[in-house]
Design a protein around this motif. Structure first.
Motif, PDB file in Angstrom:
ATOM      1  N   LEU A  35       0.871  -1.172   0.000  1.00 25.05           N
ATOM      2  CA  LEU A  35       0.000   0.000   0.000  1.00 25.05           C
ATOM      3  C   LEU A  35       0.911   1.226   0.000  1.00 25.05           C
ATOM      4  O   LEU A  35       1.558   1.532   0.999  1.00 25.05           O
ATOM      5  CB  LEU A  35      -0.917  -0.013   1.227  1.00 25.05           C
ATOM      6  N   LEU A  36       0.969   1.901  -1.133  1.00 31.70           N
ATOM      7  CA  LEU A  36       1.951   2.957  -1.344  1.00 31.70           C
ATOM      8  C   LEU A  36       1.273   4.309  -1.529  1.00 31.70           C
ATOM      9  O   LEU A  36       0.089   4.389  -1.829  1.00 31.70           O
ATOM     10  CB  LEU A  36       2.800   2.652  -2.587  1.00 31.70           C
ATOM     11  N   LYS A  43      -3.382   6.646   3.032  1.00 31.09           N
ATOM     12  CA  LYS A  43      -3.065   5.263   3.390  1.00 31.09           C
ATOM     13  C   LYS A  43      -3.470   4.938   4.824  1.00 31.09           C
ATOM     14  O   LYS A  43      -4.101   3.917   5.086  1.00 31.09           O
ATOM     15  CB  LYS A  43      -1.565   4.988   3.209  1.00 31.09           C
ATOM     16  N   THR A  44      -3.084   5.788   5.760  1.00 34.15           N
ATOM     17  CA  THR A  44      -3.382   5.525   7.173  1.00 34.15           C
ATOM     18  C   THR A  44      -4.879   5.540   7.416  1.00 34.15           C
ATOM     19  O   THR A  44      -5.398   4.717   8.195  1.00 34.15           O
ATOM     20  CB  THR A  44      -2.675   6.564   8.066  1.00 34.15           C
ATOM     21  N   ILE A  47      -6.194   2.206   6.330  1.00 33.96           N
ATOM     22  CA  ILE A  47      -5.864   1.170   7.309  1.00 33.96           C
ATOM     23  C   ILE A  47      -6.789   1.268   8.517  1.00 33.96           C
ATOM     24  O   ILE A  47      -7.242   0.252   9.056  1.00 33.96           O
ATOM     25  CB  ILE A  47      -4.387   1.298   7.732  1.00 33.96           C
ATOM     26  N   GLU A  81       2.466   2.605  12.559  1.00 30.59           N
ATOM     27  CA  GLU A  81       3.732   3.318  12.457  1.00 30.59           C
ATOM     28  C   GLU A  81       4.109   3.932  13.800  1.00 30.59           C
ATOM     29  O   GLU A  81       5.264   3.965  14.185  1.00 30.59           O
ATOM     30  CB  GLU A  81       3.645   4.410  11.387  1.00 30.59           C
ATOM     31  N   ASP A 157       2.547  -1.040   9.076  1.00 32.91           N
ATOM     32  CA  ASP A 157       2.706   0.345   8.631  1.00 32.91           C
ATOM     33  C   ASP A 157       4.152   0.770   8.892  1.00 32.91           C
ATOM     34  O   ASP A 157       4.563   0.915  10.036  1.00 32.91           O
ATOM     35  CB  ASP A 157       1.728   1.253   9.379  1.00 32.91           C
ATOM     36  N   GLU A 158       4.932   0.933   7.828  1.00 28.12           N
ATOM     37  CA  GLU A 158       6.354   1.276   7.907  1.00 28.12           C
ATOM     38  C   GLU A 158       7.114   0.353   8.868  1.00 28.12           C
ATOM     39  O   GLU A 158       7.752   0.807   9.827  1.00 28.12           O
ATOM     40  CB  GLU A 158       6.537   2.744   8.328  1.00 28.12           C
ATOM     41  N   SER A 188       2.406  -1.192   4.253  1.00 31.09           N
ATOM     42  CA  SER A 188       2.420   0.233   3.926  1.00 31.09           C
ATOM     43  C   SER A 188       3.828   0.747   4.171  1.00 31.09           C
ATOM     44  O   SER A 188       4.333   0.688   5.287  1.00 31.09           O
ATOM     45  CB  SER A 188       1.418   0.995   4.799  1.00 31.09           C
ATOM     46  N   THR A 189       4.469   1.240   3.113  1.00 32.22           N
ATOM     47  CA  THR A 189       5.864   1.637   3.246  1.00 32.22           C
ATOM     48  C   THR A 189       6.249   2.662   2.195  1.00 32.22           C
ATOM     49  O   THR A 189       5.632   2.754   1.131  1.00 32.22           O
ATOM     50  CB  THR A 189       6.792   0.402   3.125  1.00 32.22           C
ATOM     51  N   HIS A 190       7.304   3.439   2.509  1.00 31.52           N
ATOM     52  CA  HIS A 190       7.924   4.327   1.536  1.00 31.52           C
ATOM     53  C   HIS A 190       9.205   3.716   0.981  1.00 31.52           C
ATOM     54  O   HIS A 190       9.867   4.329   0.136  1.00 31.52           O
ATOM     55  CB  HIS A 190       8.262   5.679   2.182  1.00 31.52           C
TER      56      HIS A 190
END
Length: 308
Positions: A35-36, A43-44, A47, A81, A157-158, A188-190
């Motif tokens: 999930l980008l 995104k959050t 979630i 996160e 998340d991250e 979910s990540t960068h």
């Protein structure tokens, strides 16, 4: 493969801001799903909707072929996160507490957690307080607490934030192992490198909307657009004659190590690839012919900028 989770036309508004705008996606069972999106993309919020921390203004969330309910949350593991460990509490007791919140008995939780602590090399810290361990070790405790009840769906998340490369790799391998054992993972990540390494499919959200979805390999190949890098020995004129009418040049030829020349080309039709290779073999000394597959980082930037 049938989806474990379906998001259908979900919209969520806050005062003066639309966080999600008619977002839809399907999460395949037994996959790692990326999930980008840039910060603030939604995104959050999505979630939180999946975890029923907030409710959508419209749209539906389906889990295991039925509208998601509060009881389904027991089948979901979520590592946010913002880490949520109590600094003054012993990490073993804290992990047991979280496991019991997910419906495990104290004895089952302790047994499973001891196994995971051994696996993640944390056993000696069982009776230590969170404030006495490193950020990376606290991350491991949070990870274990998220997965110990063996949920069908895991949301991270991250998860690699704060990890050194060695421990980040350990975590990636554990996430892949969880998938291979039947769990479904939303990541979910960068970190686009991690997406390339472990994600099967992705959705990219930008400005509250789903702008790109699909299998990672397919998205990367399509984004490449049949662009190839050719290394050869011979005259530029012979090279041009070999590809004229069936391929177009991208930029000019440039010298590379070994006395060869390198040229990028675009071939509009897949059916012409073999013809181009044959012509090049006839006209020049062909050293290599390689498709240029863009990185997920490049695709992310292009999608967000609207140039994909």
């Amino acid at each position: 493969m049938d989806p474990i989770l379906k998001i259908e036309n979900v919209t969520k508004n806050y005062i003066g801001h639309r966080a999600l705008d008619n977002v839809s996606m399907e999460i395949p069972r037994g996959s790692i799903y990326g999930l980008l999106g840039p910060n603030g993309a939604g995104k959050t919020t999505l979630i939180r909707v999946i975890n029923r921390m907030t409710m959508p203004d419209c749209g539906n969330v389906w889990f295991e072929d039925h509208p998601i309910t509060t009881n389904d949350i027991y089948s979901i593991g979520y590592m946010p996160e913002e880490r949520g460990l109590y600094k003054k509490m012993k990490i073993g007791a804290q992990a047991v507490f979280f496991a019991r919140m997910h419906g495990m008995s104290k004895s089952d939780a302790t047994k499973k957690l001891r196994e995971w602590f051994d696996r993640m090399e944390l056993s000696q810290w069982w009776d230590s307080k969170v404030e006495d361990i490193s950020k990376g070790m606290a991350q491991k405790v949070q990870f274990i607490s998220t997965i110990v009840h063996e949920p069908k769906l895991l949301i991270f998340d991250e998860p690699f934030s704060g990890f050194d490369p060695i421990n980040a790799n350990i975590l990636k391998e554990e996430i892949k192992r969880l998938r291979d054992n039947g769990s479904t993972v939303i990541l979910s990540t960068h970190n686009m490198e991690s997406v390339e390494e472990i994600c099967d499919d992705i959705t990219l959200i930008n400005k509250s909307q789903n702008v790109l979805s699909g299998p990672v390999d397919e998205i990367r190949r399509k984004a490449g657009g049949n662009t190839f890098s050719v290394t050869y020995n011979g005259s530029s004129e012979d090279f041009i004659n070999a590809v004229t009418g069936i391929a177009s040049l991208i930029g000019n030829s440039k010298p590379v190590t070994g006395g060869y020349m390198q040229q990028k080309i675009h071939i509009a039709s897949d059916d012409d690839v073999r013809t181009v290779i044959g012509n090049l073999n006839t006209n020049v000394c062909l050293r290599s012919f390689q498709e240029i597959i863009p990185s997920m980082n490049d695709i992310f930037i292009r999608a967000v900028n609207g140039t994909l």
